[in-house]
Structure formats: structure tokens, C-alpha cells
Design a protein around this motif. Structure first.
Motif, PDB file in Angstrom:
ATOM      1  N   PRO A  80       0.805  -1.234   0.000  1.00 52.03           N
ATOM      2  CA  PRO A  80       0.000   0.000   0.000  1.00 52.03           C
ATOM      3  C   PRO A  80       0.830   1.272   0.000  1.00 52.03           C
ATOM      4  O   PRO A  80       0.326   2.347  -0.246  1.00 52.03           O
ATOM      5  CB  PRO A  80      -0.786  -0.130   1.307  1.00 52.03           C
ATOM      6  N   SER A  81       2.141   1.145   0.304  1.00 49.36           N
ATOM      7  CA  SER A  81       2.981   2.342   0.338  1.00 49.36           C
ATOM      8  C   SER A  81       4.437   1.931   0.204  1.00 49.36           C
ATOM      9  O   SER A  81       4.780   0.748   0.275  1.00 49.36           O
ATOM     10  CB  SER A  81       2.787   3.114   1.655  1.00 49.36           C
ATOM     11  N   GLY A  82       5.294   2.914   0.030  1.00 46.76           N
ATOM     12  CA  GLY A  82       6.713   2.655  -0.064  1.00 46.76           C
ATOM     13  C   GLY A  82       7.177   2.515  -1.502  1.00 46.76           C
ATOM     14  O   GLY A  82       6.429   2.742  -2.457  1.00 46.76           O
ATOM     15  N   GLY A 219       5.158  -6.080  -3.630  1.00 46.27           N
ATOM     16  CA  GLY A 219       3.965  -5.265  -3.806  1.00 46.27           C
ATOM     17  C   GLY A 219       3.963  -4.319  -4.989  1.00 46.27           C
ATOM     18  O   GLY A 219       3.172  -3.370  -5.016  1.00 46.27           O
ATOM     19  N   VAL A 220       4.840  -4.551  -5.974  1.00 45.45           N
ATOM     20  CA  VAL A 220       4.778  -3.747  -7.200  1.00 45.45           C
ATOM     21  C   VAL A 220       3.480  -4.077  -7.927  1.00 45.45           C
ATOM     22  O   VAL A 220       3.071  -5.239  -8.002  1.00 45.45           O
ATOM     23  CB  VAL A 220       5.997  -4.032  -8.108  1.00 45.45           C
ATOM     24  N   ARG A 221       2.817  -3.072  -8.445  1.00 46.99           N
ATOM     25  CA  ARG A 221       1.563  -3.284  -9.154  1.00 46.99           C
ATOM     26  C   ARG A 221       1.793  -4.109 -10.412  1.00 46.99           C
ATOM     27  O   ARG A 221       2.805  -3.950 -11.088  1.00 46.99           O
ATOM     28  CB  ARG A 221       0.919  -1.939  -9.517  1.00 46.99           C
ATOM     29  N   GLU A 222       0.824  -4.971 -10.725  1.00 47.24           N
ATOM     30  CA  GLU A 222       0.995  -5.873 -11.862  1.00 47.24           C
ATOM     31  C   GLU A 222       1.238  -5.130 -13.165  1.00 47.24           C
ATOM     32  O   GLU A 222       2.036  -5.572 -13.990  1.00 47.24           O
ATOM     33  CB  GLU A 222      -0.226  -6.787 -12.010  1.00 47.24           C
ATOM     34  N   GLU A 223       0.604  -3.987 -13.352  1.00 44.19           N
ATOM     35  CA  GLU A 223       0.825  -3.242 -14.588  1.00 44.19           C
ATOM     36  C   GLU A 223       2.273  -2.762 -14.701  1.00 44.19           C
ATOM     37  O   GLU A 223       2.839  -2.690 -15.805  1.00 44.19           O
ATOM     38  CB  GLU A 223      -0.142  -2.063 -14.710  1.00 44.19           C
ATOM     39  N   ASP A 224       2.894  -2.448 -13.541  1.00 47.02           N
ATOM     40  CA  ASP A 224       4.306  -2.051 -13.562  1.00 47.02           C
ATOM     41  C   ASP A 224       5.210  -3.250 -13.801  1.00 47.02           C
ATOM     42  O   ASP A 224       6.259  -3.130 -14.452  1.00 47.02           O
ATOM     43  CB  ASP A 224       4.683  -1.356 -12.255  1.00 47.02           C
ATOM     44  N   VAL A 225       4.830  -4.400 -13.269  1.00 47.22           N
ATOM     45  CA  VAL A 225       5.592  -5.626 -13.504  1.00 47.22           C
ATOM     46  C   VAL A 225       5.622  -5.944 -14.998  1.00 47.22           C
ATOM     47  O   VAL A 225       6.676  -6.250 -15.571  1.00 47.22           O
ATOM     48  CB  VAL A 225       4.979  -6.810 -12.723  1.00 47.22           C
ATOM     49  N   ARG A 306      12.337  -3.522   0.072  1.00 44.93           N
ATOM     50  CA  ARG A 306      11.324  -2.495   0.365  1.00 44.93           C
ATOM     51  C   ARG A 306      11.980  -1.315   1.059  1.00 44.93           C
ATOM     52  O   ARG A 306      12.855  -1.492   1.905  1.00 44.93           O
ATOM     53  CB  ARG A 306      10.232  -3.034   1.278  1.00 44.93           C
ATOM     54  N   SER A 307      11.500  -0.135   0.740  1.00 46.45           N
ATOM     55  CA  SER A 307      11.932   1.065   1.460  1.00 46.45           C
ATOM     56  C   SER A 307      10.731   1.978   1.653  1.00 46.45           C
ATOM     57  O   SER A 307       9.817   2.000   0.825  1.00 46.45           O
ATOM     58  CB  SER A 307      13.041   1.796   0.704  1.00 46.45           C
ATOM     59  N   GLY A 308      10.741   2.723   2.707  1.00 48.49           N
ATOM     60  CA  GLY A 308       9.658   3.660   2.959  1.00 48.49           C
ATOM     61  C   GLY A 308       8.452   3.015   3.597  1.00 48.49           C
ATOM     62  O   GLY A 308       8.376   1.834   3.804  1.00 48.49           O
TER      63      GLY A 308
END
Length: 308
Positions: A80-82, A219-225, A306-308
Motif C-alpha cells: 500500500p505504500s513505499g 507489492g509492485v503493481r501488476e501493470e508495472d511488472v 522495500r523502502s519507505g
């Protein structure tokens, strides 16, 4: 493996997978403008400072490796974030690097190179390993074919090439051997004490799946993957064009099959993604339950990414 009809040269013999490929490499370097470029790399202690003729922002580009990039991309936004942490895992083609590129990798502090190729692929085009890096060869295919092995050992018809590509991406999820091999690859990345590189021959199929798994895990969005996977098409455009020109001149009857094998198609990755969702639900379950990676190793690697 499929032998090439008539005993002629395979595409890979022109594409630099064996000896006598200098003319091809010279053509590609000229097409990409490398002959007119100068890259300087300077290191001061732990700091790496790179000045590149072909670089964008903080991205590292090697002169002799056309598809070397950070698995985290620009630092993909996470749900959800980061953001995905850069500098942890890099993806690449085979590491046939010169002294300049080797120096760049050493200044990055690479501590592991995970090679997903078959023994035959490795023998034809061995990696040049940065000093201090552990070399981990893992044969993902286990006797099956892929785009890279078909262009190395021989060519098939276009329809068979399409079937081979579809089956390859499905086996990435459904094949017991393939899952186990990908699990060992991810474990090696998790065990690396510093930046790691994962690669196959073209950095497209096997490497593309490892990259997608790591991106989905954090948690990268599938469209970005999917968009990241398709970047290989852009990065490989000059190389593919050079191969296409050769094939069109020397073996035009194989051109359609070669274009299928060299292609970077969303539909192929979606076969893997659909099978992953159907069989395991998410990347973490795939890695732990399907690929045999320990929970702690998966969670530790995810935390580093992960960061943030």
C-alpha cells in the motif's frame, strides 16, 4: 533439442554465443553508437561515481551488455505504500563483459552472480565474474527448450516456436523442476551479502520471471511488472534488428520463427501470472510452498527490497 536443418549455423553463432561472432558484435556496437562513446567510472571508497554517455539519472548501463538494469526499476511504487529499493538485485544478459564493464560491476560491490542458463549455454558463452562475487549456476530448464536454447542449437517453425514459448512460461509455474530451480535462485539472491545479479542468455524469459517474482513479492503493481518486462523489447531493439537483418539475408525461411523466439510478448508473461494466481495465489506462496524457499529467507529478501 532441435537440430538445425541442413547443419547450417544457428542464430546464436551470429549473435555472439560462440566464437567467430566479432562481425556481429561490431555491427551491434556501431548500431548502438558505442564506437563514439566514452564511459568513465571512478570509485572513491564505498562511493561509486559513474559518468556515462548512455545513462539516465542514476541508472547504470554497461557498454557491452544491452539489457543490464535494476530489478527495482526507478524505484517502483509499492502497495500500500513505499518503494522498491534500488541497488539490491540487478538483471542482465550473459556477462560477457570487457575490463571497463567489469570494473563498473566491481565498483557496484556485486557479491553474487546467479546464472540461470544450461551447462551448454554457459560453455558457449561463460560469464566474466566480478572479483569477490560468488558464482551460482542454476539450470532452470532441466532439459527443456527455451527461446535461447532453440536459437543456440537450431531453429524450428514459427508455430512450434509459439508453442515452445507458451509451454516455457507455463512450466515456470507448473513444472516441478523449474519451480525448484527458481527457488534456489531466489535463495541465492537472499543469501547474497551485497548487490546480486541474476541473468540468463538474453535476460528475457528466465530472468524476466525471477524479476517479476521479486517485484510481486514486495507489492509492485501488476501493470508495472508487465511494463518492466516489456522494457527488454526496447533495450534489445538494436540487437534484434541486427539478428533479423542477418536471418533475412542468410535463412529467410526461418525469419518468422526467429522473430517469435526473440520477441518479448505480454501474453507470455501473462501465462505465468495467470498460472501463479490460479495455483498459488501470490508470489510468496509460490516461493515458499511451490519453490521450497524458507520463510525467513523470503521475508529477509523482501525487507531488503522495500523502502519507505
Amino acid at each position: 533439442m532441435v537440430a538445425e536443418p541442413g547443419g547450417g549455423r544457428s542464430v546464436a553463432s551470429v549473435a555472439g554465443a560462440d566464437g567467430g561472432a566479432g562481425r556481429y558484435r561490431d555491427e551491434v556496437r556501431h548500431a548502438e553508437g558505442y564506437d563514439d562513446e566514452v564511459r568513465h567510472a571512478e570509485g572513491d571508497g564505498d562511493e561509486v561515481r559513474l559518468t556515462r554517455a548512455r545513462g539516465v539519472g542514476g541508472e547504470i548501463r554497461l557498454v557491452g551488455v544491452h539489457n543490464f538494469r535494476d530489478v527495482a526499476g526507478p524505484g517502483y511504487a509499492l502497495r500500500p505504500s513505499g518503494a522498491m529499493t534500488r541497488g539490491v538485485v540487478y538483471r542482465s544478459t550473459a556477462l560477457s563483459v570487457d575490463e571497463g564493464d567489469l570494473g563498473t560491476l566491481e565498483r557496484l560491490g556485486v557479491t553474487a552472480v546467479v546464472d540461470l542458463r544450461t551447462p551448454a549455454e554457459i560453455e558457449k558463452q561463460p560469464d566474466v565474474i566480478p572479483a569477490g562475487a560468488e558464482y551460482v549456476p542454476i539450470d532452470v530448464l532441466g532439459g527443456h527448450t527455451s527461446a535461447a536454447t532453440l536459437t543456440t542449437t537450431g531453429l524450428v517453425g514459427a508455430d512450434q516456436a509459439r508453442r515452445e514459448m507458451a509451454e516455457t512460461y507455463e512450466r515456470f509455474v507448473l513444472g516441478d523442476h523449474e519451480r525448484g530451480a527458481f527457488g534456489r535462485a531466489v535463495h541465492a539472491l537472499a543469501a547474497s551479502s551485497g548487490p546480486a545479479i541474476v541473468h540468463c542468455t538474453a535476460g528475457k524469459d528466465r530472468t524476466g520471471w525471477v524479476s517479476a517474482l521479486l517485484q510481486l513479492l514486495v507489492g509492485v503493481r501488476e501493470e508495472d511488472v508487465i511494463a518492466d518486462y516489456l522494457l527488454t523489447r526496447e533495450r534489445s531493439a538494436d540487437v534484434v534488428a541486427a539478428i533479423r537483418t542477418y536471418v533475412q539475408a542468410e535463412m529467410p525461411d526461418k525469419l518468422e520463427a526467429v522473430e517469435v523466439l526473440l520477441g518479448v510478448e505480454e501474453a507470455n508473461l501473462r501465462r505465468s501470472l495467470d498460472a501463479l494466481a490460479r495455483e498459488f495465489g501470490d508470489a510468496r506462496r509460490y516461493l515458499v510452498e511451490g519453490a521450497g524457499v524458507e520463510d525467513a529467507a523470503v521475508d529477509e529478501l523482501a525487507a531488503r527490497l522495500r523502502s519507505g
